[in-house]
Design a protein around this motif. Structure first.
Motif, PDB file in Angstrom:
ATOM      1  N   LEU A  41      -0.926 -10.110 -19.061  1.00  0.00           N
ATOM      2  CA  LEU A  41       0.271 -10.518 -18.132  1.00  0.00           C
ATOM      3  C   LEU A  41      -0.630 -11.281 -17.066  1.00  0.00           C
ATOM      4  O   LEU A  41      -2.513 -11.007 -17.742  1.00  0.00           O
ATOM      5  CB  LEU A  41       0.661  -9.805 -16.939  1.00  0.00           C
ATOM      6  N   THR A  42      -0.411 -12.233 -16.452  1.00  0.00           N
ATOM      7  CA  THR A  42      -2.113 -13.141 -15.746  1.00  0.00           C
ATOM      8  C   THR A  42      -1.864 -12.706 -14.377  1.00  0.00           C
ATOM      9  O   THR A  42      -2.470 -12.386 -13.466  1.00  0.00           O
ATOM     10  CB  THR A  42      -1.790 -14.683 -15.390  1.00  0.00           C
ATOM     11  N   ASN A  43      -0.681 -11.889 -13.301  1.00  0.00           N
ATOM     12  CA  ASN A  43      -0.439 -11.645 -12.014  1.00  0.00           C
ATOM     13  C   ASN A  43       0.800 -10.231 -12.605  1.00  0.00           C
ATOM     14  O   ASN A  43       1.068  -9.763 -13.162  1.00  0.00           O
ATOM     15  CB  ASN A  43       0.815 -12.794 -11.784  1.00  0.00           C
ATOM     16  N   VAL A  44      -0.506  -9.279 -10.943  1.00  0.00           N
ATOM     17  CA  VAL A  44       0.469  -8.223 -10.860  1.00  0.00           C
ATOM     18  C   VAL A  44       1.359  -8.514  -9.698  1.00  0.00           C
ATOM     19  O   VAL A  44       0.871  -9.119  -8.453  1.00  0.00           O
ATOM     20  CB  VAL A  44      -0.406  -7.506  -9.723  1.00  0.00           C
ATOM     21  N   ALA A  45       2.706  -8.412  -9.410  1.00  0.00           N
ATOM     22  CA  ALA A  45       3.824  -7.837  -8.758  1.00  0.00           C
ATOM     23  C   ALA A  45       3.535  -6.705  -8.439  1.00  0.00           C
ATOM     24  O   ALA A  45       3.177  -5.885  -8.132  1.00  0.00           O
ATOM     25  CB  ALA A  45       4.753  -8.225  -8.895  1.00  0.00           C
ATOM     26  N   PHE A  46       3.398  -7.065  -6.528  1.00  0.00           N
ATOM     27  CA  PHE A  46       3.636  -5.724  -6.183  1.00  0.00           C
ATOM     28  C   PHE A  46       4.160  -6.116  -4.822  1.00  0.00           C
ATOM     29  O   PHE A  46       5.102  -7.529  -4.411  1.00  0.00           O
ATOM     30  CB  PHE A  46       3.088  -6.135  -4.466  1.00  0.00           C
ATOM     31  N   THR A  47       5.962  -5.164  -5.078  1.00  0.00           N
ATOM     32  CA  THR A  47       6.806  -4.868  -3.718  1.00  0.00           C
ATOM     33  C   THR A  47       6.957  -4.185  -2.979  1.00  0.00           C
ATOM     34  O   THR A  47       6.935  -2.658  -3.608  1.00  0.00           O
ATOM     35  CB  THR A  47       8.107  -5.502  -4.722  1.00  0.00           C
ATOM     36  N   THR A  48       7.676  -3.760  -2.289  1.00  0.00           N
ATOM     37  CA  THR A  48       7.417  -2.573  -1.071  1.00  0.00           C
ATOM     38  C   THR A  48       8.767  -3.328  -0.263  1.00  0.00           C
ATOM     39  O   THR A  48       9.031  -4.525   0.173  1.00  0.00           O
ATOM     40  CB  THR A  48       6.955  -2.500   0.100  1.00  0.00           C
ATOM     41  N   TRP A  87       4.540  -9.750  -3.354  1.00  0.00           N
ATOM     42  CA  TRP A  87       3.870 -10.847  -3.273  1.00  0.00           C
ATOM     43  C   TRP A  87       3.137 -10.682  -5.316  1.00  0.00           C
ATOM     44  O   TRP A  87       3.512  -9.830  -5.846  1.00  0.00           O
ATOM     45  CB  TRP A  87       2.501 -10.957  -2.571  1.00  0.00           C
ATOM     46  N   THR A  88       2.474 -11.829  -5.386  1.00  0.00           N
ATOM     47  CA  THR A  88       2.106 -11.488  -6.638  1.00  0.00           C
ATOM     48  C   THR A  88      -0.166 -11.786  -6.630  1.00  0.00           C
ATOM     49  O   THR A  88       0.061 -12.857  -5.747  1.00  0.00           O
ATOM     50  CB  THR A  88       2.320 -12.502  -8.314  1.00  0.00           C
TER      51      THR A  88
END
Length: 170
Positions: A41-48, A87-88
């Protein structure tokens, strides 16, 4: 005409009443997800996701979030005060540890934007609540690729075999 004016005034006052309500003594119940495997991957996903409960019973308020200097919308998922912020981030910029997601209602978010526009300290605006999202770290693959390890082992074994053959020949 009078009915129309009275109806318009009642609608206007009800809208103003709903928009003017603020959440008192907010309680947050949250869960979070962070992409942990970033080998391809090139981006890490953050979700809350979180549920907001107000002591005065206010529901369905518009929320905004701020994390690491980014302004983010808080999306309402359902009518029982469930929200989500996502967000990523670029894999190279992601750090492990806690991320503080500050939540703002419309009034405090407007004050935050005003302080940022005027170059003032944004910490002066108190958020409605803060959700802590923990990133345990992102796995980016092994330190040594298996192909490189195989080549190094083949060179070592070949060197040992030729060295042993040379000693026997001598």
């Amino acid at each position: 005409m009078v009915k129309y004016l009275v109806g318009s005034c009642i609608f206007f006052l009800s809208v103003c009443g709903v928009l003017g309500e603020t959440c008192e003594k907010p309680e947050i119940t949250a869960s979070a997800y962070v992409t942990e495997d970033a080998t391809i991957l090139t981006n890490v996903a953050f979700t809350t996701q979180f549920t907001l409960k107000c002591s005065n019973g206010v529901k369905d308020i518009s929320l905004y979030a701020e994390c690491e200097g980014k302004s983010l919308p808080a999306v309402r998922l359902s009518t029982d005060n469930k929200y989500q912020v996502s967000w990523t981030e670029d894999v190279k910029k992601v750090r492990s540890g806690d991320y503080s997601v500050k939540l703002y209602d419309e009034e405090s978010y407007a004050a935050l934007r005003k302080t940022m526009r005027n170059g003032e300290n944004p910490e002066a605006v108190k958020p409605l609540a803060v959700v802590t999202l923990n990133n345990p770290g992102v796995y980016q693959g092994p330190w040594i690729n298996s192909e490189l390890l195989a080549v190094v082992l083949a060179v070592v074994v070949s060197y040992a075999a030729f060295s042993a053959k040379a000693k026997l020949s001598a």
